[in-house]
Design an enzyme around this catalytic site. Structure first.
Site, PDB file in Angstrom:
ATOM      1  N   CYS A  16       0.852  -1.187   0.000  1.00  0.00           N
ATOM      2  CA  CYS A  16       0.000   0.000   0.000  1.00  0.00           C
ATOM      3  C   CYS A  16       0.887   1.235   0.000  1.00  0.00           C
ATOM      4  O   CYS A  16       2.058   1.175   0.259  1.00  0.00           O
ATOM      5  CB  CYS A  16      -0.850   0.002   1.261  1.00  0.00           C
ATOM      6  SG  CYS A  16      -1.740  -1.527   1.492  1.00  0.00           S
ATOM      7  N   ARG A  52       1.701   2.049  -7.721  1.00  0.00           N
ATOM      8  CA  ARG A  52       1.741   0.745  -7.059  1.00  0.00           C
ATOM      9  C   ARG A  52       0.501  -0.079  -7.324  1.00  0.00           C
ATOM     10  O   ARG A  52       0.517  -1.286  -7.129  1.00  0.00           O
ATOM     11  CB  ARG A  52       1.845   0.905  -5.541  1.00  0.00           C
ATOM     12  CG  ARG A  52       3.065   1.605  -5.081  1.00  0.00           C
ATOM     13  CD  ARG A  52       2.898   2.088  -3.643  1.00  0.00           C
ATOM     14  NE  ARG A  52       4.172   2.561  -3.181  1.00  0.00           N
ATOM     15  CZ  ARG A  52       5.092   1.713  -2.702  1.00  0.00           C
ATOM     16  NH1 ARG A  52       4.826   0.451  -2.616  1.00  0.00           N
ATOM     17  NH2 ARG A  52       6.254   2.159  -2.331  1.00  0.00           N
ATOM     18  N   TRP A 100      -4.099  -1.713  -1.085  1.00  0.00           N
ATOM     19  CA  TRP A 100      -4.145  -2.888  -1.967  1.00  0.00           C
ATOM     20  C   TRP A 100      -4.741  -3.981  -1.091  1.00  0.00           C
ATOM     21  O   TRP A 100      -4.083  -4.497  -0.195  1.00  0.00           O
ATOM     22  CB  TRP A 100      -2.754  -3.234  -2.455  1.00  0.00           C
ATOM     23  CG  TRP A 100      -2.677  -4.475  -3.279  1.00  0.00           C
ATOM     24  CD1 TRP A 100      -2.343  -5.729  -2.863  1.00  0.00           C
ATOM     25  CD2 TRP A 100      -2.951  -4.601  -4.675  1.00  0.00           C
ATOM     26  NE1 TRP A 100      -2.382  -6.618  -3.893  1.00  0.00           N
ATOM     27  CE2 TRP A 100      -2.767  -5.976  -5.020  1.00  0.00           C
ATOM     28  CE3 TRP A 100      -3.334  -3.734  -5.671  1.00  0.00           C
ATOM     29  CZ2 TRP A 100      -2.937  -6.456  -6.316  1.00  0.00           C
ATOM     30  CZ3 TRP A 100      -3.516  -4.216  -6.955  1.00  0.00           C
ATOM     31  CH2 TRP A 100      -3.322  -5.552  -7.273  1.00  0.00           C
ATOM     32  N   ASN A 126      -0.070  -0.664   6.471  1.00  0.00           N
ATOM     33  CA  ASN A 126       0.397  -1.385   5.302  1.00  0.00           C
ATOM     34  C   ASN A 126       0.958  -2.712   5.808  1.00  0.00           C
ATOM     35  O   ASN A 126       1.713  -2.731   6.769  1.00  0.00           O
ATOM     36  CB  ASN A 126       1.503  -0.566   4.624  1.00  0.00           C
ATOM     37  CG  ASN A 126       2.129  -1.317   3.454  1.00  0.00           C
ATOM     38  OD1 ASN A 126       1.552  -2.306   2.988  1.00  0.00           O
ATOM     39  ND2 ASN A 126       3.265  -0.881   3.014  1.00  0.00           N
ATOM     40  N   GLY A 127       0.531  -3.838   5.210  1.00  0.00           N
ATOM     41  CA  GLY A 127       1.083  -5.135   5.607  1.00  0.00           C
ATOM     42  C   GLY A 127      -0.017  -6.099   6.009  1.00  0.00           C
ATOM     43  O   GLY A 127      -1.172  -5.950   5.627  1.00  0.00           O
ATOM     44  N   GLU A 511       8.733 -21.641 -18.054  1.00  0.00           N
ATOM     45  CA  GLU A 511       8.594 -20.236 -17.617  1.00  0.00           C
ATOM     46  C   GLU A 511       9.816 -19.425 -18.019  1.00  0.00           C
ATOM     47  O   GLU A 511       9.698 -18.280 -18.462  1.00  0.00           O
ATOM     48  CB  GLU A 511       8.349 -20.179 -16.114  1.00  0.00           C
ATOM     49  CG  GLU A 511       8.418 -18.797 -15.490  1.00  0.00           C
ATOM     50  CD  GLU A 511       7.394 -17.795 -16.048  1.00  0.00           C
ATOM     51  OE1 GLU A 511       6.489 -18.206 -16.798  1.00  0.00           O
ATOM     52  OE2 GLU A 511       7.540 -16.600 -15.756  1.00  0.00           O
ATOM     53  N   LYS A 515       9.594 -16.048 -20.318  1.00  0.00           N
ATOM     54  CA  LYS A 515      10.168 -14.740 -19.917  1.00  0.00           C
ATOM     55  C   LYS A 515      11.064 -14.191 -21.014  1.00  0.00           C
ATOM     56  O   LYS A 515      11.013 -13.001 -21.351  1.00  0.00           O
ATOM     57  CB  LYS A 515      10.962 -14.899 -18.620  1.00  0.00           C
ATOM     58  CG  LYS A 515      10.074 -14.981 -17.402  1.00  0.00           C
ATOM     59  CD  LYS A 515       9.483 -13.629 -17.079  1.00  0.00           C
ATOM     60  CE  LYS A 515       8.056 -13.470 -16.728  1.00  0.00           C
ATOM     61  NZ  LYS A 515       7.017 -14.352 -17.099  1.00  0.00           N
ATOM     62  N   GLU A 518       8.898 -13.045 -23.945  1.00  0.00           N
ATOM     63  CA  GLU A 518       8.113 -11.840 -23.611  1.00  0.00           C
ATOM     64  C   GLU A 518       8.970 -10.590 -23.538  1.00  0.00           C
ATOM     65  O   GLU A 518       8.567  -9.516 -23.930  1.00  0.00           O
ATOM     66  CB  GLU A 518       7.465 -12.022 -22.237  1.00  0.00           C
ATOM     67  CG  GLU A 518       6.326 -12.975 -22.154  1.00  0.00           C
ATOM     68  CD  GLU A 518       5.654 -12.901 -20.796  1.00  0.00           C
ATOM     69  OE1 GLU A 518       6.304 -13.270 -19.795  1.00  0.00           O
ATOM     70  OE2 GLU A 518       4.506 -12.476 -20.749  1.00  0.00           O
ATOM     71  N   HIS A 534      13.514 -37.455 -28.215  1.00  0.00           N
ATOM     72  CA  HIS A 534      12.323 -37.757 -29.036  1.00  0.00           C
ATOM     73  C   HIS A 534      12.118 -36.710 -30.099  1.00  0.00           C
ATOM     74  O   HIS A 534      11.002 -36.548 -30.608  1.00  0.00           O
ATOM     75  CB  HIS A 534      11.092 -37.872 -28.123  1.00  0.00           C
ATOM     76  CG  HIS A 534      11.216 -38.971 -27.120  1.00  0.00           C
ATOM     77  ND1 HIS A 534      11.077 -40.296 -27.438  1.00  0.00           N
ATOM     78  CD2 HIS A 534      11.540 -38.927 -25.807  1.00  0.00           C
ATOM     79  CE1 HIS A 534      11.273 -41.037 -26.367  1.00  0.00           C
ATOM     80  NE2 HIS A 534      11.547 -40.235 -25.354  1.00  0.00           N
ATOM     81  N   LYS A 637      -1.234  -6.581 -19.592  1.00  0.00           N
ATOM     82  CA  LYS A 637      -1.069  -7.169 -18.252  1.00  0.00           C
ATOM     83  C   LYS A 637      -2.197  -8.147 -17.954  1.00  0.00           C
ATOM     84  O   LYS A 637      -1.981  -9.154 -17.304  1.00  0.00           O
ATOM     85  CB  LYS A 637      -1.046  -6.066 -17.192  1.00  0.00           C
ATOM     86  CG  LYS A 637      -0.802  -6.573 -15.770  1.00  0.00           C
ATOM     87  CD  LYS A 637       0.519  -7.299 -15.665  1.00  0.00           C
ATOM     88  CE  LYS A 637       0.740  -7.944 -14.309  1.00  0.00           C
ATOM     89  NZ  LYS A 637       1.926  -8.828 -14.307  1.00  0.00           N
TER      90      LYS A 637
HETATM   91  C1  AGP Z   1       3.056 -13.673 -17.715  1.00  0.00           C
HETATM   92  O1  AGP Z   1       4.406 -13.203 -17.814  1.00  0.00           O
HETATM   93  C2  AGP Z   1       2.268 -13.294 -18.925  1.00  0.00           C
HETATM   94  N1  AGP Z   1       2.179 -11.879 -18.990  1.00  0.00           N
HETATM   95  C3  AGP Z   1       0.960 -14.029 -19.107  1.00  0.00           C
HETATM   96  O2  AGP Z   1       1.301 -15.317 -19.570  1.00  0.00           O
HETATM   97  C4  AGP Z   1       0.055 -14.188 -17.862  1.00  0.00           C
HETATM   98  O3  AGP Z   1       0.653 -15.074 -16.957  1.00  0.00           O
HETATM   99  C5  AGP Z   1      -1.275 -14.816 -18.340  1.00  0.00           C
HETATM  100  O4  AGP Z   1      -1.866 -13.925 -19.255  1.00  0.00           O
HETATM  101  C6  AGP Z   1      -2.242 -15.084 -17.181  1.00  0.00           C
HETATM  102  O5  AGP Z   1      -2.561 -13.886 -16.545  1.00  0.00           O
HETATM  103  P1  AGP Z   1      -3.319 -13.980 -15.116  1.00  0.00           P
HETATM  104  O6  AGP Z   1      -2.395 -14.671 -14.170  1.00  0.00           O
HETATM  105  O7  AGP Z   1      -3.580 -12.555 -14.721  1.00  0.00           O
HETATM  106  O8  AGP Z   1      -4.575 -14.773 -15.317  1.00  0.00           O
END
Ligand code: AGP
Length: 642
Positions: A16, A52, A100, A126-127, A511, A515, A518, A534, A637
């Site tokens: 927060c 934030r 938050w 906050n916390g 993952e 990253k 992305e 395979h 996002k």
């Molecule tokens: C994560 O780095 C990506 N931006 C994307 O794969 C994200 O994880 C996915 O769209 C799911 O989003 P959510 O966790 O908000 O549902």
């Protein structure tokens, strides 16, 4: 008493936004001439802290007539409108907060400040106060009344109770005594009508900095809250109480012993201050991960050490009848689900299927009233996952959301929720939320094992003890990230990177590849190490960089030995092997171009550590290419369309 020191880069993270101000009373007269009124300072500070992410905001000021306050759910604009419709009396002492939500949804009642002592005391926080339930029960027995669901209102009532008792109507002493009873992570600010011109604050495991002005002093969850008014700051240490007035700053510990704060000069610009001194939110959030995991673990056990997931809202009886778990998620969240699969199957002996939300609905899945669907979503707004949840509900499944955004759509449409406490994740590519999701999934697995009797209480306590050590281990990885950053810079012109992993290392490899895609827009592919022969091994050619996430040699022998032979296979074909391994694992050195070690930890918990070097690598390489790591091209996002 303050000691001077050179400029420092504070690294602060918090859920927060918090602002406190104590200005000279004569400034009231000056307000009309543009002086610093409390409301000016507090609202400007809250604006600075908006980045934030938050879901409600409020302010309180100390006037000769008492405390006046306004608080509203939603964005700051709603509070501004409220203040325009019902202005506050000009004042020179005040506190402000952007919330938050953790305990209790984002409503007007749950917004801060919270009042106590018949409206004479206002508190913002906050916390997470871990023992708020026990304290609330005691306070209710003593006659306290509550209007919100928050742990903050409990803290306010406790402070008021002490103020009228052992605290001798001394706000600083009362705060010290109250903090002795609070457990968890907290930054508290309080004002009382008996102490005009005074703000008292305290911190434990949650940030608080003092801003030093001329005839005025400030408090903030980070320096960006008061950077427009002063660049002289004092960072407070753990378990400290600070009392500010327009001309004094007094610091003690929780037992009243005088303490020393270290003054530093804020040499960041406002934009850098918002990122805690880091170059990007992505970098800040990677470094926030010890706190994100630690906060997600906070307040999950009762006094006997038994797991109590109070937001769960699905009865133990219902959970005992579950015969299958179906994880629904997308992207990074789906990889968190895959990690969870290994842990929950091992601990609970329950079959766990992990489905991409957008695939789930179209394959006629087998779902019924004995299926527990676990929807994992940072935003809680991903349309693919929301639609899959609705479909699963129609089939009679119980829905449990693991979500980072309080009050978002997916938790609202679920039967139960387990909130992660990673705080707002601003960067589009997910990092701290990913580790927090895995942590929450472990808690769910242990809770299921507890109520279904798959694990003895002692075994669960041992695993929780191992989990409690993880934040410090993540910090060790962060502190030793220089080498992986150097490698990323050297590899900035790489065209393709492969990622291999086995067991829980497999979703980590996936993952790591995501990253890099992305952030650096590089072709990157993750796959199970056992899959290599395979087909994918055809991709290996001279100089092909391959990350390999190696399981602990202390785990299942076959697992470690097989991955080491995978490394040999690709190395023999010219691959440039970059290995993530556990400290002490010397067996990998002979076949690795680079080895990055992470601290020892139980096999199932290793993703919380092995993921971090891959995040840092992707962030550093993308930064070396000059890309915007916070807002990568083509990405949003939250994907709120199907
Ligand atoms: C994560 O780095 C990506 N931006 C994307 O794969 C994200 O994880 C996915 O769209 C799911 O989003 P959510 O966790 O908000 O549902």
């Amino acid at each position: 008493m303050l000691s001077a020191s050179g400029p420092r880069a504070g690294t602060l993270s918090a859920m927060c936004g918090i602002i406190g101000y104590a200005g000279r009373p004569d400034a009231v007269a000056g307000i009309s001439a543009g002086g610093h009124g409390a409301l000016d300072v507090v609202m400007e500070g809250l604006r600075r802290l908006e980045y934030r992410g938050y879901d409600s905001a409020g302010v309180a000021v100390l006037t000769p007539l008492g405390i006046e306050y306004r608080k509203k759910s939603g964005k700051l604009a709603n509070l501004v409108a409220e203040l325009a419709a019902a202005p506050l009396t000009p004042a020179t002492t005040g506190i402000g907060h952007t919330r938050w939500a953790t305990h209790g949804g984002p409503t007007d009642e749950n917004a801060h400040p919270h009042l106590a002592d018949n409206g004479r005391l206002a508190v913002i926080h906050n916390g997470i106060i871990e023992n708020f339930a026990e304290l609330k029960a005691e306070l209710l027995d003593a006659g306290a009344e509550f209007v919100s669901e928050t742990d903050t209102e409990v803290a306010a009532a406790l402070l008021a109770s002490i103020y009228r008792g052992d605290g001798d109507a001394d706000l600083a002493k009362s705060m010290q005594l109250a903090c002795q009873q609070l457990e968890g992570a907290f930054t508290l600010l309080a004002v009382h009508t008996d102490s005009p011109g005074t703000v008292v604050a305290a911190r434990r495991n949650s940030p608080l900095v003092v801003g030093l002005g001329e005839g005025e002093n400030f408090l903030g969850s980070d320096v960006s809250g008061f950077i427009d008014f002063t660049r002289r700051a004092v960072e407070l240490g753990q378990d400290q109480v600070v009392t500010i007035t327009p001309d004094t700053v007094a610091i003690t510990d929780f037992y009243g012993e005088p303490a020393v704060g270290t003054e530093f000069h804020v040499n960041w610009d406002a934009a850098a201050a918002e990122k805690g001194g880091y170059d990007s939110f992505m970098e800040k959030e990677i470094n926030d991960q010890p706190q994100a995991v630690g906060d997600t673990l906070l307040g999950r056990s009762d006094v006997d050490g038994r797991l109590t997931l109070d937001e769960l809202r699905v009865s133990p009886e219902e959970l005992k009848n579950v015969n299958k778990i179906m994880v629904l998620a997308c992207g990074t969240s789906a990889y968190a689900g895959q990690v969870a699969k290994y842990a929950i199957e091992h601990w609970c002996r329950l079959p766990v299927e992990v489905e991409l939300s957008h695939e789930f609905r179209y394959r006629d899945p087998i779902v019924d009233s004995n299926t527990l669907v676990v929807a994992i979503s940072q935003s809680g707004e991903t349309m693919d996952t929301l639609m899959a949840v609705r479909y699963a509900k129609e089939q009679g499944a119980k829905i449990l959301a693991i979500c980072n955004t309080n009050g978002s759509t997916i938790p609202r449409e679920s039967d139960a929720v387990l909130y992660t406490h990673a705080g707002p994740e601003i960067a589009v590519a997910s990092t701290k939320a990913f580790l927090a999701q895995i942590t929450a999934a472990y808690l769910l697995g242990l809770y299921l094992a507890q109520i279904r009797g798959n694990k003895f209480q002692g075994e669960i306590k041992d695993i929780l003890a191992d989990l409690a050590k993880v934040p410090d281990k993540i910090q060790q990885v962060l502190d030793n990230s220089g080498q992986i950053k150097e490698l990323a810079q050297l590899m900035k012109d790489t065209r393709s990177v492969l990622f291999l992993g086995r067991h829980v290392g497999f979703p980590v490899a996936m993952e790591g590849a995501l990253k890099l895609k992305e952030l650096a827009y590089i072709h990157a592919e993750g796959f199970a190490a056992g899959e290599l022969k395979h087909g994918p091994i055809a991709l290996i050619e001279e100089g092909q960089p391959v990350f390999v996430v190696v399981p602990s040699p202390r785990g299942r022998d076959s697992l470690h030995a097989k991955v080491v032979s995978n490394i040999q296979e690709i190395r023999a074909r010219g691959a440039k092997t970059i290995v993530i391994a556990e400290e002490g694992d010397d067996a990998v050195k002979a076949y690795a171009e680079h080895v990055f070690y992470v601290p020892e930890t139980p096999t199932l918990l290793a993703p919380l550590l092995t993921t971090v070097p891959l995040q840092i690598f992707a962030c550093e390489l993308a930064s070396a290419k000059g890309f915007d790591v916070d807002q990568p091209r083509n990405l949003a996002k939250s994907v709120t369309v199907e």
